[in-house]
Write a protein that holds these residues in place. Structure first.
Motif, short mmCIF file in Angstrom:
data_model
loop_
_atom_site.label_atom_id
_atom_site.label_comp_id
_atom_site.label_asym_id
_atom_site.label_seq_id
_atom_site.Cartn_x
_atom_site.Cartn_y
_atom_site.Cartn_z
N ASP A 26 25.43 22.16 19.68
CA ASP A 26 24.68 22.65 20.83
C ASP A 26 24.66 21.55 21.88
O ASP A 26 24.05 20.51 21.68
N LEU A 27 25.37 21.76 22.99
CA LEU A 27 25.44 20.76 24.06
C LEU A 27 24.49 21.07 25.22
O LEU A 27 24.44 20.31 26.18
N GLY A 28 23.79 22.14 25.13
CA GLY A 28 22.89 22.50 26.21
C GLY A 28 23.56 23.44 27.19
O GLY A 28 24.78 23.65 27.16
N GLU A 29 22.77 23.98 28.06
CA GLU A 29 23.23 24.98 29.03
C GLU A 29 24.29 24.42 29.97
O GLU A 29 24.11 23.36 30.56
N GLY A 30 25.40 25.13 30.08
CA GLY A 30 26.44 24.79 31.05
C GLY A 30 27.40 23.69 30.65
O GLY A 30 28.32 23.39 31.40
N ILE A 31 27.22 23.08 29.50
CA ILE A 31 28.12 22.00 29.07
C ILE A 31 29.07 22.57 28.02
O ILE A 31 28.65 23.05 26.97
N LEU A 32 30.36 22.53 28.32
CA LEU A 32 31.36 23.08 27.41
C LEU A 32 31.90 22.06 26.43
O LEU A 32 32.22 22.38 25.29
N GLY A 33 32.04 20.80 26.87
CA GLY A 33 32.61 19.79 26.00
C GLY A 33 32.25 18.40 26.46
O GLY A 33 31.80 18.19 27.59
N LYS A 34 32.49 17.43 25.56
CA LYS A 34 32.21 16.04 25.89
C LYS A 34 33.14 15.15 25.06
O LYS A 34 33.28 15.34 23.85
N GLY A 35 33.78 14.21 25.75
CA GLY A 35 34.59 13.19 25.08
C GLY A 35 33.76 11.93 24.93
O GLY A 35 33.22 11.43 25.93
N ASN A 36 33.60 11.42 23.72
CA ASN A 36 32.75 10.27 23.46
C ASN A 36 33.53 8.97 23.36
O ASN A 36 34.71 8.97 22.98
N LYS A 37 32.84 7.87 23.62
CA LYS A 37 33.47 6.55 23.55
C LYS A 37 33.92 6.21 22.13
O LYS A 37 34.81 5.40 21.95
N ASN A 38 33.33 6.84 21.14
CA ASN A 38 33.73 6.57 19.75
C ASN A 38 34.97 7.37 19.33
O ASN A 38 35.38 7.34 18.18
N THR A 40 35.36 10.72 19.43
CA THR A 40 35.12 12.08 18.99
C THR A 40 35.00 13.01 20.19
O THR A 40 34.72 12.58 21.31
N ILE A 41 35.22 14.29 19.93
CA ILE A 41 35.07 15.32 20.96
C ILE A 41 34.03 16.31 20.47
O ILE A 41 34.07 16.76 19.32
N LEU A 42 33.10 16.64 21.36
CA LEU A 42 32.11 17.66 21.07
C LEU A 42 32.43 18.90 21.90
O LEU A 42 32.76 18.79 23.08
N VAL A 43 32.36 20.06 21.25
CA VAL A 43 32.59 21.34 21.93
C VAL A 43 31.35 22.20 21.71
O VAL A 43 30.79 22.22 20.61
N SER A 44 30.94 22.89 22.75
CA SER A 44 29.76 23.75 22.64
C SER A 44 29.93 24.76 21.52
O SER A 44 30.98 25.40 21.38
N ASP A 45 28.87 24.91 20.73
CA ASP A 45 28.91 25.88 19.64
C ASP A 45 28.86 27.32 20.16
O ASP A 45 29.03 28.26 19.40
N LYS A 46 28.69 27.48 21.46
CA LYS A 46 28.71 28.81 22.06
C LYS A 46 30.14 29.30 22.33
O LYS A 46 30.36 30.46 22.63
N ILE A 47 31.11 28.40 22.22
CA ILE A 47 32.52 28.75 22.46
C ILE A 47 33.09 29.37 21.18
O ILE A 47 33.20 28.70 20.15
N LYS A 48 33.45 30.63 21.26
CA LYS A 48 33.98 31.34 20.09
C LYS A 48 35.48 31.61 20.20
O LYS A 48 36.17 31.72 19.19
N ASP A 49 35.99 31.73 21.41
CA ASP A 49 37.41 32.02 21.64
C ASP A 49 38.25 30.79 21.30
O ASP A 49 38.06 29.72 21.89
N PRO A 50 39.19 30.91 20.34
CA PRO A 50 40.00 29.75 19.93
C PRO A 50 40.83 29.14 21.06
O PRO A 50 41.00 27.92 21.12
N GLU A 51 41.33 29.97 21.98
CA GLU A 51 42.12 29.44 23.10
C GLU A 51 41.23 28.64 24.06
O GLU A 51 41.62 27.58 24.54
N GLU A 52 40.05 29.15 24.33
CA GLU A 52 39.11 28.44 25.20
C GLU A 52 38.70 27.12 24.54
O GLU A 52 38.66 26.08 25.19
#
Length: 114
Positions: A26-38, A40-52
Motif C-alpha cells: 500500500d503506497l497511498g493514494e495516487g502513488i503507483l511505484g517507488k524505486g528505493n536506494k536499497n 528494491t522496487i515498490l508497486v502499489s497493491d492496487k495494481i492488478k493488471d500484469p502489463e501495467e
C-alpha cells in the motif's frame, strides 16, 4: 618458447536476468511505484493488471539505475539530481517534467498510458 593455451570463454545469455526485488504494498493514494536506494522496487497493491505492473517496474528500474550511476539521490526533504537540490516541499513529485522523470518516461513510454 612458451605458448599460452588458455582461452577465456564467455557466453552471453539470451535471457535477461533481473534480480531486483519487487514488492506490492500500500503506497497511498495516487502513488503507483517507488524505486528505493536499497535497490528494491515498490508497486502499489492496487495494481492488478500484469502489463501495467510491469510498466511501473520498468519505470522505477530506470530510477534504480539513476541511483546506481550516482545521478539521483533523495532524503526526506529533497531530491538530488546531478548535484542539484530539488526541495520536496516545492515540487510536484512524479511530474514528467522533472529531469529524472524525463529520462524514466522516455525509456518506458508504455508507462504514460496508466
Amino acid at each position: 618458447m612458451r605458448i599460452n593455451l588458455q582461452r577465456k570463454f564467455t557466453m552471453n545469455s539470451p535471457l535477461k536476468i533481473d534480480n531486483t526485488p519487487v514488492y506490492q504494498v500500500d503506497l497511498g493514494e495516487g502513488i503507483l511505484g517507488k524505486g528505493n536506494k536499497n535497490g528494491t522496487i515498490l508497486v502499489s497493491d492496487k495494481i492488478k493488471d500484469p502489463e501495467e505492473r510491469q510498466s511501473i517496474i520498468d519505470h522505477e528500474g530506470v530510477h534504480i539505475d539513476q541511483i546506481k550511476r550516482g545521478d539521483l539521490d533523495y532524503d526526506d526533504e529533497a531530491v538530488y539530481w546531478k548535484g542539484k537540490k530539488y526541495s520536496r516541499a516545492e515540487m510536484d513529485e512524479g511530474n514528467p517534467n522533472l529531469p529524472w522523470e524525463q529520462e524514466a518516461y522516455s525509456k518506458t513510454d508504455n508507462y504514460e498510458k496508466y
